[in-house]
Write an enzyme that holds these catalytic residues in place. Structure first.
Site, short mmCIF file in Angstrom:
data_model
loop_
_atom_site.label_atom_id
_atom_site.label_comp_id
_atom_site.label_asym_id
_atom_site.label_seq_id
_atom_site.Cartn_x
_atom_site.Cartn_y
_atom_site.Cartn_z
N TYR A 166 53.61 36.87 41.30
CA TYR A 166 52.92 38.04 40.77
C TYR A 166 53.66 39.33 41.10
CZ TYR A 166 49.54 41.65 39.93
OH TYR A 166 48.95 42.78 39.48
N HIS A 167 53.92 39.52 42.39
CA HIS A 167 54.50 40.79 42.82
C HIS A 167 55.97 40.91 42.45
CE1 HIS A 167 50.88 40.31 45.21
NE2 HIS A 167 50.78 41.61 45.10
N ASP A 169 50.81 50.56 53.84
CA ASP A 169 51.03 50.06 52.49
C ASP A 169 52.53 49.87 52.27
OD1 ASP A 169 51.67 50.31 49.66
OD2 ASP A 169 51.50 52.47 49.98
N LYS A 194 57.44 55.93 53.78
CA LYS A 194 56.06 55.55 53.50
C LYS A 194 55.24 55.55 54.78
CE LYS A 194 54.95 52.42 50.59
NZ LYS A 194 54.24 53.22 49.59
N TYR A 251 39.43 39.99 42.17
CA TYR A 251 40.06 40.35 43.45
C TYR A 251 39.26 41.50 44.03
CZ TYR A 251 43.91 41.82 46.55
OH TYR A 251 44.69 42.15 47.63
N HIS A 275 54.24 48.85 49.36
CA HIS A 275 54.82 48.87 48.02
C HIS A 275 55.90 49.95 48.00
CE1 HIS A 275 50.95 46.91 47.24
NE2 HIS A 275 51.57 46.31 46.26
#
Lengths: 674, 328
Positions: free
Chosen positions: A181-182, A550, A546, A27, A552
């Site tokens: 995945y996440h 991003d 945040k 990646y 997350h």
């Protein structure tokens, strides 16, 4: 013919053979299209067999590089792509017809596929021969990763239209890739990962069915194009069983629910990036072993082996990997595939009662969860109601609290913390990758040049027909390809659709958290906070948010919930905020502290902007600013100079420590700074 | 550090300045009263002071109140360049820690560079659902600085009655799919709103069904004025009905706040103060205190009048009541 031995893998003619290895990917992508192209070419020379493109956050969220919210993030976590010209540069010297290209792209997936198609057309390559995947799994973006743009209904429409476009025109393209995945990164248990991913795939198949553009034969083929992208964690036996459960459940669902007759189209095809969540900042060299073990989980069982694999680098908890770090991870794949005998055997676990029992157990749990989601009206309702997010946040909080209570052992973190310092991090660069700050200029200049030299009328017309398609319900793919050819920019494409579809703000799931925050220290802190409240006539207040793109958000949410738990009034402002929005919140709410969470590497730029804005408002003395996220130790001093009072990283996993330090800052700002 | 007098804020709204004052009005310690009284007397004497109108927004969690409020505020600000809008959003506090998670801000999407807009979150503290003990105090300040003050509260139930007394107009937000109308009917909440908003009305058929069932419920709950309660259908995704609703709110704000009917505005203020004063006495001094107010001080209206102000009446009450207790 030789006698057939059970342990011998044989081909159609009964000859002994060995499997072809999975696709090796890394990646990768950063800085600029030019720098990323160099990286790809050197990775391919080293024996990598496919590309996995990381885009920067502005590209993922649909902003041009020169948008004010985008600027601090350009080229940070991936490559910036503004127009087809950038794509020409990115794939220079790489033949598209022979390459298997995976793009981790969601909100703007249709746009990036359109760029890829337009690139093939302009280079005179055959569109029908393109191979690869656009991730395009919006569900996990709402749940964990945060780069969604449009509401669920429109996002599902975009995914469906891409299947409809690709099926006949780019038959080897996976229009979407259901990505669990996440979900694991966000705290999902194996059963949750199974259920949420499969429910997402069910949602896509339902949408394709309802739209009714496919005959049953086409629908079967489209089902065969659904691929998955799965996480593999450190409990690698369980992970291996999870992969087998995935395969069996997917076969069952596609056959029973959707009547897919051809077994080929019922196969669970998946790629993997092994777990990054479990990689530690403490003693980072240990991560190399973790990555190896996690790789075994998805390669050992032949019947549940991944189709493509990308491995993180040992230092991913510290920063973006350097080329050498990526090479080291690639070598692991090559050793496993070519030096060992792994690929010479049939499945090693068929008939194992232990494995079978574990798989059945996971399947039962997952089926129950899938039924529950069905009962809510499917994955879209489960997203919109916040159910899935809340479940994940709860699982995550449980994980963190079990680590805190030493119920989960993490070597170097809660056990055997003492050790000799690693020579890997003592080099001149500290084992870290640094983006060249000047490189942004190149990207911005290229963007300016595109806007300057394109046929303005053609670009305008292309955007108008895109909007018309969006409004009328016509397939937007061809209109997007025309936008690409007309040198429309990423921000313009997304902006046009934002106008028609609106922008989505999802449920945060923040209310669902349960924390392992109990005990004497918590009680003591609550008392201190109550005393403060009585004495000052107000509760301490913290604004958590945040800045930047991003998404997350789990760390920030955990801090917000912990702070309430110990007695703060917490203003949670969410993700994708401009620094001025955070500062306005803090001022309007009379906050004592701003807690900003940044994982994208833009912490220095964002800190500078926040402090400047507080200065201008005359509020610098009243509001303390703290940062949390993936922030290298080497930047702490710089942040302190800018005025950031404390920095928290994954090393600070004890929530009560964090809470005590934050409250001390408020109680007596000067003392705590010492 | 800049220092601004309260009246400066009337000519130039400064966020930090407003926030610092709001904090002083939230401070429930006795020592804060004197400063509040002084600020209010300055503001009341000021020529350009506002006569803010309170709009209550209430309804079940998840009905989309905050998003709707953001849409309304943006439209009001855009349609009237003179208008100043504030929001006071109340969220529940944790009973264990006393802390609160105040999340409404995220959904109220007004450009942070818009200086005519102010948003403040409040924790309900020990109050169940409804307003915080400090809500009314903050409103006493904001009404002089803003034209329109939205007060957003979560939940439905008895405590929501407070909002009825605070707001000049109450809008109840519900969703067509929630079956809210039955819940509201049960909880007696149907008696509260002046206007009902059926939000998330993009599901057309469900919205139509809910509209009719709502009308019937209102008839049932309020046999005499059920017809006069207006029902709006809105969707924040498609934008449907938002302009109409914003125009409706704007019209009410102008009608109630422009000073065309100062006498009735003043009367509303007196009633409001009396109600929240009674609530304060009860909270601070219990049932005995409330009885003392009614029996020995002639009731809230009279005692407020006699004490020449709300803050003064708080101090005076304490002195009188403690003296009375000592005599017993």
């Amino acid at each position: 013919m030789a006698e057939k031995k059970l342990h011998q893998l044989t081909d159609q003619d009964g000859e002994a053979t060995r499997d072809r290895p999975w696709i090796f990917r890394t990646y990768a992508g950063h800085t600029s299209a030019r720098a990323s192209n160099e990286l790809y070419r050197s990775n391919l020379e080293k024996g990598q067999t496919g590309l996995s493109i990381a885009f920067d956050l502005p590209t993922q969220c649909g902003y041009d590089s020169d948008d004010p919210i985008a600027l601090p993030e350009v080229g940070k976590v991936g490559v910036p792509i503004n127009s087809l010209d950038d794509f020409h540069l990115l794939f220079e010297g790489i033949p598209l017809e022979q390459m298997n290209t995976s793009m981790t792209i969601n909100g703007t997936s249709m746009w990036l596929l359109a760029l890829y198609v337009a690139l093939a057309r302009e280079r005179g390559e055959d569109e029908a021969k393109l191979m690869g995947t656009t991730q395009n799994d919006i569900i996990k973006e709402y749940l964990a990763r945060g780069t969604y743009i449009f509401p669920p209904e429109q996002s599902l429409r975009i995914i469906s239209e891409m299947y409809e476009y690709c099926l006949e025109r780019i038959p080897n393209w996976n229009a979407s890739n259901v990505c669990s995945y996440h979900l694991q990164e966000a705290g999902a248990t194996p059963a949750q990962e199974l259920a949420f991913a499969l429910s997402t795939a069910i949602g896509i198949l339902d949408s394709l069915k309802q739209r009714g553009h496919f005959s049953h034969e086409q629908f079967e083929r489209a089902t065969g194009r659904i691929s998955f992208f799965v996480n593999s964690g450190i409990r690698f036996i369980e992970e291996m069983c999870k992969m087998r459960a995935f395969g069996e459940l997917w076969d069952e669902i596609t056959e029973q629910r959707y009547g897919v007759k051809n077994p080929k189209f019922r196969r669970f095809r998946y790629g993997v990036q092994v777990n990054s969540l479990g990689l530690t900042e403490n003693q980072p060299e240990n991560n190399a072993w973790r990555i190896l073990l996690e790789t075994l989980g998805v390669t050992l069982s032949r019947n549940a082996r991944c189709r493509a694999l990308q491995l993180p680098a040992w230092n991913e908890a510290l920063s973006l990997p350097r080329p050498w770090d990526q090479q080291w991870s690639l070598r692991l794949q090559q050793i496993l595939a070519y030096e060992t005998d792994l690929l010479e055997y049939p499945d090693l676990f068929d008939g194992s009662p232990v494995v079978q029992s574990k798989v059945e157990d996971l399947k039962a749990l997952a089926r129950a969860e899938i039924e529950k989601i069905d009962g809510m009206g499917g994955v879209r309702s489960a997203i919109e109601s916040g159910y899935m997010k809340t479940s994940l946040v709860r699982s995550m909080a449980e994980r963190v609290s079990r680590i805190a209570k030493n119920e989960i052992t993490v070597v170097g973190v809660n056990k055997w913390q003492e050790g000799i310092e690693s020579p890997l991090v003592s080099g001149d660069d500290g084992g870290l990758f640094k983006i060249d700050g000047e490189s942004v200029k190149e990207t911005l200049e290229a963007l300016k040049a595109v806007r300057g030299k394109r046929d303005a009328e053609r670009a305008k017309a292309a955007l108008l027909s895109l909007k018309a398609a969006a409004k009328s319900g016509a397939n937007m793919m061809e209109a997007s390809v025309e936008c690409a050819l007309a040198r429309v920019t990423t921000g313009e494409w997304a902006g046009a659709l934002r106008e028609v579809f609106g922008e989505y703000r999802p449920v945060t799931g923040i209310e669902g958290q349960r924390l392992g925050l109990e005990g004497e220290r918590v009680e003591a802190l609550r008392k201190r906070i109550q005393r403060f409240t009585d004495e000052r006539g107000r509760r301490p207040r913290i604004v958590v948010g945040k800045p930047g793109l991003d998404g997350h958000s789990n760390g920030a949410e955990m801090i917000a919930v912990s702070a309430r738990h110990v007695g703060f009034d917490v203003v949670y402002s969410g993700i994708r905020l401009r620094p001025d929005e955070i500062v306005t919140s803090a001022i309007e709410e009379s906050a004592d502290v701003i807690g900003a969470s940044v994982l994208s590497g833009s912490h220095v730029e964002l800190a500078e902007q926040l402090m400047k804005l507080l200065d201008e408002a005359g509020a610098r003395e009243r509001i303390q600013v703290i940062f949390g996220g993936i922030i290298p130790q080497g930047d702490f001093e710089r942040l302190a100079q800018i005025g950031i009072r404390a920095v928290f990283t994954p090393k600070d996993y004890e929530l009560i420590d964090i809470m005590e330090r934050i409250f001390s800052l408020i109680e007596s700002p000067a003392a705590a700074a010492e | 550090m800049r220092s601004q007098s309260p009246t400066d804020l009337l000519t130039r709204l400064d966020r930090l300045g407003v926030s610092m004052l709001v904090s002083e009005f939230e401070d429930q310690r006795p020592a804060a009263r004197e400063r509040r009284a002084q600020v209010l007397s300055e503001l009341l004497a000021a020529e350009h002071r506002k006569r803010g109108v309170f709009i209550g927004i209430t309804g079940t969690p998840g009905a989309g109140k905050s998003t709707l409020l953001g849409e309304l505020a943006r439209r009001l600000l855009a349609s009237d360049p003179e208008l100043r809008v504030a929001v006071l959003a109340v969220d529940p506090s944790s009973h264990i820690s006393g802390g609160a998670l105040l999340g409404d801000r995220t959904r109220v999407r007004v450009d942070s560079r818009e200086g005519r807009f102010y948003f403040r979150s409040q924790a309900s503290q020990t109050q169940l659902g409804g307003l915080s003990p400090a809500s009314f105090d903050v409103c006493r300040l904001l009404m002089h600085l803003y034209d329109c003050i939205f007060v957003e509260t979560v939940g439905v139930g008895q405590s929501e009655v407070d909002i009825r007394f605070l707001a000049d107009r109450v809008y109840l937000v519900m969703t067509p799919l929630g079956g809210d109308e039955v819940q509201f009917l049960k909880a007696g909440v149907m008696e509260i709103p002046d206007t009902v908003i059926l939000n998330k009305s993009d599901a057309k058929q469900a919205a139509r069904k809910a509209y009719h069932s709502l009308k019937a419920s209102l008839q049932l709950a309020r046999p005499f004025d059920g017809d006069r309660v207006e029902i709006f259908r809105t969707s924040c995704t498609s934008g449907e009905g938002l302009d109409d609703l914003a125009a409706h709110v704007h019209q009410r704000v102008v009608a109630l706040g422009s000073g065309s009917d100062l006498a009735s505005a003043a009367q509303r203020n007196h009633d409001r103060e009396a109600y929240f004063y009674r609530r304060w006495v009860e909270r601070e001094w219990g049932r005995q205190g409330k009885r003392y107010l009614e029996d020995s001080l002639g009731g809230a209206e009279q005692f407020l009048e006699e004490s020449k102000g709300y803050d003064q009446a708080q101090t005076a009450f304490g002195e009188r009541f403690i003296a009375a207790l000592a005599r017993c």
